[in-house]
Design a protein around this motif. Sequence first.
Motif, PDB file in Angstrom:
ATOM      1  N   MET A   1      55.449  53.933  50.608  1.00 54.53           N
ATOM      2  CA  MET A   1      55.905  52.540  50.803  1.00 54.53           C
ATOM      3  C   MET A   1      55.516  51.693  49.588  1.00 54.53           C
ATOM      4  O   MET A   1      54.354  51.666  49.192  1.00 54.53           O
ATOM      5  CB  MET A   1      55.250  51.959  52.071  1.00 54.53           C
ATOM      6  N   ASN A   2      56.505  51.052  48.978  1.00 55.55           N
ATOM      7  CA  ASN A   2      56.172  50.203  47.830  1.00 55.55           C
ATOM      8  C   ASN A   2      55.886  48.761  48.298  1.00 55.55           C
ATOM      9  O   ASN A   2      55.998  48.443  49.494  1.00 55.55           O
ATOM     10  CB  ASN A   2      57.296  50.245  46.780  1.00 55.55           C
ATOM     11  N   THR A   3      55.519  47.930  47.348  1.00 59.08           N
ATOM     12  CA  THR A   3      55.127  46.546  47.678  1.00 59.08           C
ATOM     13  C   THR A   3      56.244  45.789  48.398  1.00 59.08           C
ATOM     14  O   THR A   3      56.002  45.083  49.381  1.00 59.08           O
ATOM     15  CB  THR A   3      54.736  45.800  46.389  1.00 59.08           C
ATOM     16  N   SER A   4      57.462  45.976  47.889  1.00 68.49           N
ATOM     17  CA  SER A   4      58.588  45.255  48.471  1.00 68.49           C
ATOM     18  C   SER A   4      58.812  45.675  49.938  1.00 68.49           C
ATOM     19  O   SER A   4      59.031  44.818  50.815  1.00 68.49           O
ATOM     20  CB  SER A   4      59.836  45.536  47.623  1.00 68.49           C
ATOM     21  N   GLU A   5      58.745  46.968  50.176  1.00 68.98           N
ATOM     22  CA  GLU A   5      58.933  47.462  51.555  1.00 68.98           C
ATOM     23  C   GLU A   5      57.792  46.971  52.464  1.00 68.98           C
ATOM     24  O   GLU A   5      58.007  46.637  53.625  1.00 68.98           O
ATOM     25  CB  GLU A   5      58.972  48.992  51.561  1.00 68.98           C
ATOM     26  N   ALA A   6      56.589  46.948  51.901  1.00 66.29           N
ATOM     27  CA  ALA A   6      55.441  46.475  52.683  1.00 66.29           C
ATOM     28  C   ALA A   6      55.614  44.998  53.056  1.00 66.29           C
ATOM     29  O   ALA A   6      55.297  44.586  54.183  1.00 66.29           O
ATOM     30  CB  ALA A   6      54.156  46.668  51.894  1.00 66.29           C
ATOM     31  N   LYS A   7      56.148  44.216  52.117  1.00 68.04           N
ATOM     32  CA  LYS A   7      56.366  42.782  52.416  1.00 68.04           C
ATOM     33  C   LYS A   7      57.369  42.606  53.557  1.00 68.04           C
ATOM     34  O   LYS A   7      57.217  41.723  54.399  1.00 68.04           O
ATOM     35  CB  LYS A   7      56.882  42.059  51.169  1.00 68.04           C
ATOM     36  N   GLU A   8      58.426  43.448  53.561  1.00 65.16           N
ATOM     37  CA  GLU A   8      59.421  43.373  54.637  1.00 65.16           C
ATOM     38  C   GLU A   8      58.761  43.557  56.004  1.00 65.16           C
ATOM     39  O   GLU A   8      59.126  42.906  56.967  1.00 65.16           O
ATOM     40  CB  GLU A   8      60.503  44.451  54.459  1.00 65.16           C
ATOM     41  N   LYS A   9      57.801  44.482  56.043  1.00 65.75           N
ATOM     42  CA  LYS A   9      57.084  44.735  57.300  1.00 65.75           C
ATOM     43  C   LYS A   9      56.116  43.592  57.612  1.00 65.75           C
ATOM     44  O   LYS A   9      56.065  43.087  58.736  1.00 65.75           O
ATOM     45  CB  LYS A   9      56.268  46.035  57.194  1.00 65.75           C
ATOM     46  N   LEU A  10      55.363  43.189  56.579  1.00 67.22           N
ATOM     47  CA  LEU A  10      54.270  42.230  56.815  1.00 67.22           C
ATOM     48  C   LEU A  10      54.763  40.801  57.019  1.00 67.22           C
ATOM     49  O   LEU A  10      53.987  39.926  57.404  1.00 67.22           O
ATOM     50  CB  LEU A  10      53.264  42.290  55.656  1.00 67.22           C
ATOM     51  N   LEU A  11      56.042  40.606  56.763  1.00 67.41           N
ATOM     52  CA  LEU A  11      56.649  39.299  57.054  1.00 67.41           C
ATOM     53  C   LEU A  11      56.428  38.924  58.525  1.00 67.41           C
ATOM     54  O   LEU A  11      56.377  37.764  58.892  1.00 67.41           O
ATOM     55  CB  LEU A  11      58.155  39.385  56.752  1.00 67.41           C
ATOM     56  N   PHE A  12      56.286  39.950  59.382  1.00 71.79           N
ATOM     57  CA  PHE A  12      56.147  39.720  60.823  1.00 71.79           C
ATOM     58  C   PHE A  12      54.707  39.830  61.311  1.00 71.79           C
ATOM     59  O   PHE A  12      54.436  39.650  62.491  1.00 71.79           O
ATOM     60  CB  PHE A  12      57.001  40.740  61.602  1.00 71.79           C
ATOM     61  N   TYR A  13      53.801  40.137  60.422  1.00 68.07           N
ATOM     62  CA  TYR A  13      52.425  40.399  60.845  1.00 68.07           C
ATOM     63  C   TYR A  13      51.686  39.086  61.128  1.00 68.07           C
ATOM     64  O   TYR A  13      51.695  38.167  60.301  1.00 68.07           O
ATOM     65  CB  TYR A  13      51.703  41.190  59.750  1.00 68.07           C
ATOM     66  N   ARG A  23      53.413  49.893  63.816  1.00 69.44           N
ATOM     67  CA  ARG A  23      54.409  49.706  62.746  1.00 69.44           C
ATOM     68  C   ARG A  23      53.832  48.989  61.533  1.00 69.44           C
ATOM     69  O   ARG A  23      54.401  49.030  60.454  1.00 69.44           O
ATOM     70  CB  ARG A  23      55.607  48.912  63.283  1.00 69.44           C
ATOM     71  N   PHE A  24      52.700  48.273  61.732  1.00 64.17           N
ATOM     72  CA  PHE A  24      52.137  47.516  60.611  1.00 64.17           C
ATOM     73  C   PHE A  24      51.070  48.300  59.829  1.00 64.17           C
ATOM     74  O   PHE A  24      50.656  47.858  58.765  1.00 64.17           O
ATOM     75  CB  PHE A  24      51.522  46.203  61.115  1.00 64.17           C
ATOM     76  N   GLN A  25      50.635  49.405  60.407  1.00 63.22           N
ATOM     77  CA  GLN A  25      49.468  50.100  59.832  1.00 63.22           C
ATOM     78  C   GLN A  25      49.687  50.534  58.376  1.00 63.22           C
ATOM     79  O   GLN A  25      48.824  50.313  57.521  1.00 63.22           O
ATOM     80  CB  GLN A  25      49.087  51.303  60.705  1.00 63.22           C
ATOM     81  N   GLU A  26      50.839  51.129  58.134  1.00 64.73           N
ATOM     82  CA  GLU A  26      51.090  51.636  56.781  1.00 64.73           C
ATOM     83  C   GLU A  26      51.165  50.482  55.771  1.00 64.73           C
ATOM     84  O   GLU A  26      50.600  50.561  54.666  1.00 64.73           O
ATOM     85  CB  GLU A  26      52.399  52.438  56.772  1.00 64.73           C
ATOM     86  N   ALA A  27      51.831  49.407  56.169  1.00 62.61           N
ATOM     87  CA  ALA A  27      51.961  48.257  55.265  1.00 62.61           C
ATOM     88  C   ALA A  27      50.598  47.588  55.028  1.00 62.61           C
ATOM     89  O   ALA A  27      50.299  47.142  53.912  1.00 62.61           O
ATOM     90  CB  ALA A  27      52.946  47.247  55.848  1.00 62.61           C
ATOM     91  N   LEU A  28      49.774  47.559  56.078  1.00 60.39           N
ATOM     92  CA  LEU A  28      48.430  46.972  55.922  1.00 60.39           C
ATOM     93  C   LEU A  28      47.576  47.837  54.988  1.00 60.39           C
ATOM     94  O   LEU A  28      46.801  47.303  54.173  1.00 60.39           O
ATOM     95  CB  LEU A  28      47.751  46.838  57.294  1.00 60.39           C
ATOM     96  N   ALA A  29      47.753  49.132  55.099  1.00 60.77           N
ATOM     97  CA  ALA A  29      47.021  50.034  54.208  1.00 60.77           C
ATOM     98  C   ALA A  29      47.450  49.797  52.759  1.00 60.77           C
ATOM     99  O   ALA A  29      46.623  49.791  51.831  1.00 60.77           O
ATOM    100  CB  ALA A  29      47.280  51.481  54.619  1.00 60.77           C
ATOM    101  N   GLN A  30      48.747  49.590  52.583  1.00 62.72           N
ATOM    102  CA  GLN A  30      49.282  49.293  51.240  1.00 62.72           C
ATOM    103  C   GLN A  30      48.659  47.992  50.701  1.00 62.72           C
ATOM    104  O   GLN A  30      48.303  47.899  49.526  1.00 62.72           O
ATOM    105  CB  GLN A  30      50.806  49.165  51.341  1.00 62.72           C
ATOM    106  N   TRP A  40      49.381  37.875  48.690  1.00 63.47           N
ATOM    107  CA  TRP A  40      50.611  37.402  49.363  1.00 63.47           C
ATOM    108  C   TRP A  40      50.393  37.361  50.880  1.00 63.47           C
ATOM    109  O   TRP A  40      50.762  36.403  51.549  1.00 63.47           O
ATOM    110  CB  TRP A  40      51.761  38.339  48.988  1.00 63.47           C
ATOM    111  N   LEU A  41      49.761  38.411  51.396  1.00 64.50           N
ATOM    112  CA  LEU A  41      49.517  38.502  52.843  1.00 64.50           C
ATOM    113  C   LEU A  41      48.551  37.406  53.307  1.00 64.50           C
ATOM    114  O   LEU A  41      48.754  36.793  54.360  1.00 64.50           O
ATOM    115  CB  LEU A  41      48.950  39.888  53.189  1.00 64.50           C
ATOM    116  N   ARG A  42      47.520  37.145  52.495  1.00 71.33           N
ATOM    117  CA  ARG A  42      46.555  36.075  52.833  1.00 71.33           C
ATOM    118  C   ARG A  42      47.264  34.723  52.926  1.00 71.33           C
ATOM    119  O   ARG A  42      47.039  33.935  53.832  1.00 71.33           O
ATOM    120  CB  ARG A  42      45.433  36.010  51.787  1.00 71.33           C
ATOM    121  N   GLU A  43      48.148  34.467  51.944  1.00 69.52           N
ATOM    122  CA  GLU A  43      48.871  33.191  51.921  1.00 69.52           C
ATOM    123  C   GLU A  43      49.804  33.077  53.135  1.00 69.52           C
ATOM    124  O   GLU A  43      49.915  32.020  53.754  1.00 69.52           O
ATOM    125  CB  GLU A  43      49.673  33.092  50.616  1.00 69.52           C
ATOM    126  N   GLN A  44      50.468  34.214  53.457  1.00 72.57           N
ATOM    127  CA  GLN A  44      51.345  34.246  54.639  1.00 72.57           C
ATOM    128  C   GLN A  44      50.549  33.946  55.908  1.00 72.57           C
ATOM    129  O   GLN A  44      50.978  33.174  56.757  1.00 72.57           O
ATOM    130  CB  GLN A  44      51.990  35.639  54.778  1.00 72.57           C
TER     131      GLN A  44
END
Lengths: 207, 169
Positions: A1-13, A23-30, A40-44
Motif C-alpha cells: 500500500m502506497n501513501t496515496s492508497e493509505a490516504k484513501e483509507k484513512l480519510l474515514f479513520y 480495514r484501517f490496520q494496514e493503512a495505519l501501519a503505513q 497528514w493523519l494527525r491533521e485530519q
Amino acid sequence: MNTSEAKEKLLFYRGRIDDADPRFQEALAQARRDPELAEWLREQASCYHVIRSKLREVEPPGDLAEKIMQNRPILFRRDSKQILKLAAAIIISASITAGSMKLWQRDTHRLIQGREIVVKGEVLDLTCYVAYNASGPEHASCARDCIRSGLPVGIKGENGKVYLLTGKDAHVNAELADYAAKIVTIRGKETARAGFAQIQVEEIRKF
Amino acid sequence: MSADPEFENLVKLYYRDLYRFGFSLTGSEVDATDLTQETFYIWANKRHQLRNPANVKGWLFTTLHREFLKICRHRKRVVYEPINEGAQNLPHVYADVVNRIDARTLLNFLGQIDECYRAPLVLYYLEDLSYKQIGNVLAIPLGTVQSRIARAKIKLFQLLSETKSRTAV
C-alpha cells in the motif's frame, strides 16, 4: 500500500471509533512508517475532533425534553392474556345466559359499533357540563377533580358534538384528568348506546 | 398524567443527540425541535414493534432521518454540483482554521451540501456509530456510506478552505 492508497483509507479513520475495524490496520501501519502520512493523519484527526466538538456545541432548547414528555401519546394496548381471559369469560357467560335470553325479550339498548374517528376538542367533566353547562378554563380545576374522582369524562369536538370517553377495558379518567378543560386530540372507535355517542379511546394527544 | 419511566429515560438519554442530528440536517432550531418531538412521538406509538431493544438508538436516528426526508420532499429541491471523491481532492485545512469559525458557520456550510451527502457526514462527525450502523440508519449500503462521506467531506473542506482564503485576504 502506497501513501496515496493509505490516504484513501484513512480519510474515514476517526480514532477509537474505528480502531477495531480491520480495514484501517494496514493503512495505519503505513502511517507509522511514513512521517509525512503520519503528519497528514494527525491533521485530519485534529480537524475531525474540532468539527465534532463544534457540532456538539449545539444545545437543544431548555424545555424540549419536558415538551416531549408532555406530548407523549397514551396508548391503551390490550394485554393478550387479559383478552383471552375476557373472551373465555364472555363465552362461558354467554352460554349460561343464552337460554334465558330467549325467554327474556325486551327492548334493550345495544351498543352500536362505529368506525375509528379522530376528534379534537375540549376535555369535559360530563356531569358538570350536562347538569350546569360548566366548561372552559374557569371550570378547569373543578373538572380535573371531578374526572379524577371517577365522574364521566367527555370531549366536545370542534363541531360541538360531545362524546363520552371510555377505555376498552378500563376507565380513562386517570389519563385525562390533567387535560381537563384543555384541547386534546382523541383517536378511537366511535360507538353509541341509546343515542349517546362515545369514543373507546385508543390514543390521546395533547395539542 | 401517568408516568412512563421507559419513555422518560429514553428521552433523557437521546433527545440531545437527536436534536443535534436534526439541527445539523436542517440548520433550523424549529425544524430540529419538531423532528426530535416527532421521532419520540412515533417511538411511543410503535415501540412494541421494535424487536431488539438494543437497536433503539439506531431506530430513533433512522426515524428522524425519514421524517427529515419527508420535509425535503415538500421543499424546493436545490441542484447541487457533483463532487469527485478521493483523498487527492481533499483540500488541506488546518484544525486551527476550523477552530476559528463558530458552530453556526459550520452548520451553514453543512446546509450547502446535498442532503443525501449531509446525513452520513453528520453521523460520521456527531455519533460514535460504525460505518455499518450509519448504513443501517440511512438504509444505504456500506460502500455508499463511505462514498457519500468522502464527497461531503471534500465539499465541506472546500468551503472551509474558502473561509481560510477570505480570512487571509
